[in-house]
Design a protein around this motif. Structure first.
Motif, PDB file in Angstrom:
ATOM      1  N   ARG A 115       2.851   0.802   5.557  1.00 59.51           N
ATOM      2  CA  ARG A 115       3.761   0.416   5.419  1.00 59.51           C
ATOM      3  C   ARG A 115       4.637   0.638   6.786  1.00 59.51           C
ATOM      4  O   ARG A 115       4.679   1.662   7.265  1.00 59.51           O
ATOM      5  CB  ARG A 115       4.661   0.544   4.387  1.00 59.51           C
ATOM      6  N   GLU A 140     -12.594   3.013   5.457  1.00 60.81           N
ATOM      7  CA  GLU A 140     -13.114   2.054   4.343  1.00 60.81           C
ATOM      8  C   GLU A 140     -12.986   0.575   5.195  1.00 60.81           C
ATOM      9  O   GLU A 140     -12.563  -0.047   6.286  1.00 60.81           O
ATOM     10  CB  GLU A 140     -11.624   1.618   3.371  1.00 60.81           C
ATOM     11  N   ASP A 178     -15.490  -2.008   1.589  1.00 58.34           N
ATOM     12  CA  ASP A 178     -14.403  -2.418   0.615  1.00 58.34           C
ATOM     13  C   ASP A 178     -14.847  -3.694   0.579  1.00 58.34           C
ATOM     14  O   ASP A 178     -15.364  -4.503   0.866  1.00 58.34           O
ATOM     15  CB  ASP A 178     -13.034  -2.031   1.850  1.00 58.34           C
ATOM     16  N   ASP A 179     -13.765  -3.992  -0.141  1.00 54.13           N
ATOM     17  CA  ASP A 179     -14.035  -5.643  -0.764  1.00 54.13           C
ATOM     18  C   ASP A 179     -15.053  -6.135  -1.002  1.00 54.13           C
ATOM     19  O   ASP A 179     -15.442  -6.902  -0.862  1.00 54.13           O
ATOM     20  CB  ASP A 179     -12.762  -6.821  -0.075  1.00 54.13           C
TER      21      ASP A 179
HETATM   22  P1  C2E Z   1      -7.164  -2.602   1.060  1.00 49.90           P
HETATM   23  O1  C2E Z   1      -7.553  -2.008   1.584  1.00 49.90           O
HETATM   24  O2  C2E Z   1      -7.998  -3.239   0.273  1.00 49.90           O
HETATM   25  O3  C2E Z   1      -6.512  -2.117  -0.153  1.00 49.90           O
HETATM   26  C1  C2E Z   1      -5.638  -2.383  -1.520  1.00 49.90           C
HETATM   27  C2  C2E Z   1      -4.770  -2.796  -1.209  1.00 49.90           C
HETATM   28  O4  C2E Z   1      -4.664  -3.359  -2.700  1.00 49.90           O
HETATM   29  C3  C2E Z   1      -3.292  -2.577  -0.917  1.00 49.90           C
HETATM   30  O5  C2E Z   1      -2.404  -3.486  -1.251  1.00 49.90           O
HETATM   31  C4  C2E Z   1      -3.356  -1.760  -2.410  1.00 49.90           C
HETATM   32  O6  C2E Z   1      -1.307  -1.370  -2.311  1.00 49.90           O
HETATM   33  C5  C2E Z   1      -3.262  -3.071  -3.500  1.00 49.90           C
HETATM   34  N1  C2E Z   1      -3.302  -2.386  -4.605  1.00 49.90           N
HETATM   35  C6  C2E Z   1      -4.025  -1.608  -5.202  1.00 49.90           C
HETATM   36  N2  C2E Z   1      -3.981  -1.261  -6.614  1.00 49.90           N
HETATM   37  C7  C2E Z   1      -4.011  -2.419  -7.536  1.00 49.90           C
HETATM   38  C8  C2E Z   1      -3.685  -2.773  -8.919  1.00 49.90           C
HETATM   39  O7  C2E Z   1      -3.455  -2.416  -9.468  1.00 49.90           O
HETATM   40  N3  C2E Z   1      -2.872  -4.235  -8.688  1.00 49.90           N
HETATM   41  C9  C2E Z   1      -2.580  -4.989  -7.502  1.00 49.90           C
HETATM   42  N4  C2E Z   1      -2.032  -6.650  -7.827  1.00 49.90           N
HETATM   43  N5  C2E Z   1      -2.954  -4.663  -5.655  1.00 49.90           N
HETATM   44  C10 C2E Z   1      -3.444  -3.021  -6.134  1.00 49.90           C
HETATM   45  P2  C2E Z   1      -1.677  -3.709   0.506  1.00 49.90           P
HETATM   46  O8  C2E Z   1      -0.892  -2.021   0.860  1.00 49.90           O
HETATM   47  O9  C2E Z   1      -0.532  -4.490   0.854  1.00 49.90           O
HETATM   48  O10 C2E Z   1      -2.799  -3.708   1.483  1.00 49.90           O
HETATM   49  C11 C2E Z   1      -3.606  -4.506   1.989  1.00 49.90           C
HETATM   50  C12 C2E Z   1      -4.493  -4.745   2.827  1.00 49.90           C
HETATM   51  O11 C2E Z   1      -3.974  -4.496   4.220  1.00 49.90           O
HETATM   52  C13 C2E Z   1      -5.540  -3.489   2.489  1.00 49.90           C
HETATM   53  O12 C2E Z   1      -5.958  -3.618   1.398  1.00 49.90           O
HETATM   54  C14 C2E Z   1      -6.432  -3.110   3.845  1.00 49.90           C
HETATM   55  O13 C2E Z   1      -7.105  -4.046   4.502  1.00 49.90           O
HETATM   56  C15 C2E Z   1      -5.101  -3.147   4.635  1.00 49.90           C
HETATM   57  N6  C2E Z   1      -4.815  -2.259   5.072  1.00 49.90           N
HETATM   58  C16 C2E Z   1      -3.453  -1.326   5.031  1.00 49.90           C
HETATM   59  N7  C2E Z   1      -3.789  -0.235   5.340  1.00 49.90           N
HETATM   60  C17 C2E Z   1      -4.112  -0.484   6.410  1.00 49.90           C
HETATM   61  C18 C2E Z   1      -4.185   0.172   7.955  1.00 49.90           C
HETATM   62  O14 C2E Z   1      -3.955   1.587   8.060  1.00 49.90           O
HETATM   63  N8  C2E Z   1      -5.693  -0.155   8.875  1.00 49.90           N
HETATM   64  C19 C2E Z   1      -5.232  -1.289   8.695  1.00 49.90           C
HETATM   65  N9  C2E Z   1      -6.767  -2.220   9.735  1.00 49.90           N
HETATM   66  N10 C2E Z   1      -5.762  -2.140   7.559  1.00 49.90           N
HETATM   67  C20 C2E Z   1      -4.884  -1.690   6.482  1.00 49.90           C
END
Ligand code: C2E
Ligand code: MG
Ligand code: MG
Ligand code: MG
Length: 288
Positions: free
Chosen positions: A69, A155, A185-186
């Motif tokens: 964040r 991941e 992931d995904d």
């Molecule tokens: P991701 O790794 O697939 O992470 C899961 C996302 O789904 C996270 O969004 C999380 O907050 C959200 N999520 C979890 N549970 C639920 C739920 O029950 N419902 C819904 N609608 N969403 C849920 P976030 O935090 O916005 O992260 C989005 C993506 O950003 C992540 O997908 C990941 O691909 C990327 N990301 C996050 N942190 C990092 C990081 O430190 N480095 C890199 N390279 N990418 C990151």
């Protein structure tokens, strides 16, 4: 197709940002975000939030996923979808990724110190996989903080693993050799083949949220998830469902023998200090 589309979008966006004389607000926005992100990295405005993953069988916390964040001084808290693409496009992802590795290891050490050892998953982007010294830097960070490699999980999205199969195999192999666990992931969005999956030293498959959200209403989604769980188990992989939001979804997933659940139904991503309190209460775990 998905990956190709994203690549096309990236290429198109890049051209637009640099060569179009009248830039859109969006391109301007990206450029200013880029400048601000550089400063943010120096000023320490980034923070990791942690979302619990629940072990279905043991009914306890299996670990957490670290999600970055940005506590922006003016715009408030920004999620990764607003600034990770900017970081990737403007060459900041290496520095951002290194900060995530470092911060996750520091936090793991902290949790171990207060008697709450925690498995932590970090997300790696496509560009990070191409950094020649990625694995060495992860190894160095683990050693520096005295954290066991097996406590760390990386991941990587299924589509990224398919963009460059050779690099993926090589980097996964090296991560596995230093003892770090890997999760895909995904999963389900990238159409990777069974034979390809077999060759990757991954430990976990994380089923994409889109399948989970359709579980209660779509027999197709149920069939896909059920098949993925069986496939993963046949390959010796643990299955994690992401984006679990309802008790109904939880029940279906537990019934299908899914290993771990993650989603708003259990907990949203939260700052590290809140996680300690959350895991002491463990409110929703008893109901898994
Ligand atoms: P991701 O790794 O697939 O992470 C899961 C996302 O789904 C996270 O969004 C999380 O907050 C959200 N999520 C979890 N549970 C639920 C739920 O029950 N419902 C819904 N609608 N969403 C849920 P976030 O935090 O916005 O992260 C989005 C993506 O950003 C992540 O997908 C990941 O691909 C990327 N990301 C996050 N942190 C990092 C990081 O430190 N480095 C890199 N390279 N990418 C990151
Ligand atoms: Mg993830
Ligand atoms: Mg995911
Ligand atoms: Mg995702």
């Amino acid at each position: 197709a998905d990956a190709a589309m994203r690549a096309a979008k990236r290429a198109g966006g890049r051209q637009y940002a640099f060569f179009e004389p009248h830039m859109s607000t969006n391109a301007h926005e990206q450029l200013s975000l880029q400048t601000e992100l550089r400063q943010a990295l120096e000023r320490g405005e980034l923070v990791l939030h942690y979302q619990p993953k629940i072990d279905c069988r043991r009914r306890e916390l299996a670990g957490v996923e670290a999600l970055v964040r940005w506590n922006h001084p003016v715009r408030g808290t920004l999620g990764p979808s607003t600034f990770i693409p900017v970081a990737e496009r403007f060459g900041l992802i290496g520095q951002l990724g290194q900060w995530v590795i470092e911060e996750a290891c520091r936090q793991m050490k902290d949790w171990a110190r207060v008697g709450m050892p925690m498995r932590v998953a970090i997300n790696l982007s496509a560009q990070q996989l191409h950094e020649a010294d990625l694995v060495e830097r992860i190894d160095a960070a683990l050693r520096r903080h005295g954290v066991a490699a097996s406590q760390l999980l990386c991941e990587i999205t299924e589509t990224v693993t398919m963009e460059d199969v050779n690099t993926t195999q090589e980097v996964f192999g090296r991560l596995a050799r230093i003892g770090v666990f890997i999760a895909i992931d995904d999963f389900g969005t990238g159409y990777s083949s069974l034979s390809y999956l077999r060759r990757l030293p991954a430990r976990q498959l994380k089923i994409d949220r889109s399948f989970i959200s359709d579980l209660e209403t779509s027999a197709d989604a149920r069939a896909v998830v059920d098949a993925v769980v069986r496939l993963a188990h046949a390959l010796g992989l643990r299955v994690v469902a992401e984006g679990v939001e309802t008790a109904g979804q939880r029940d279906i997933l537990v019934g299908m023998n899914c290993d771990e659940l993650q989603g708003y139904f259990f907990a949203r991503p939260m700052p590290a200090d809140q996680l300690v309190a959350w895991s002491r209460r463990r409110p929703s775990l008893a109901r898994v």
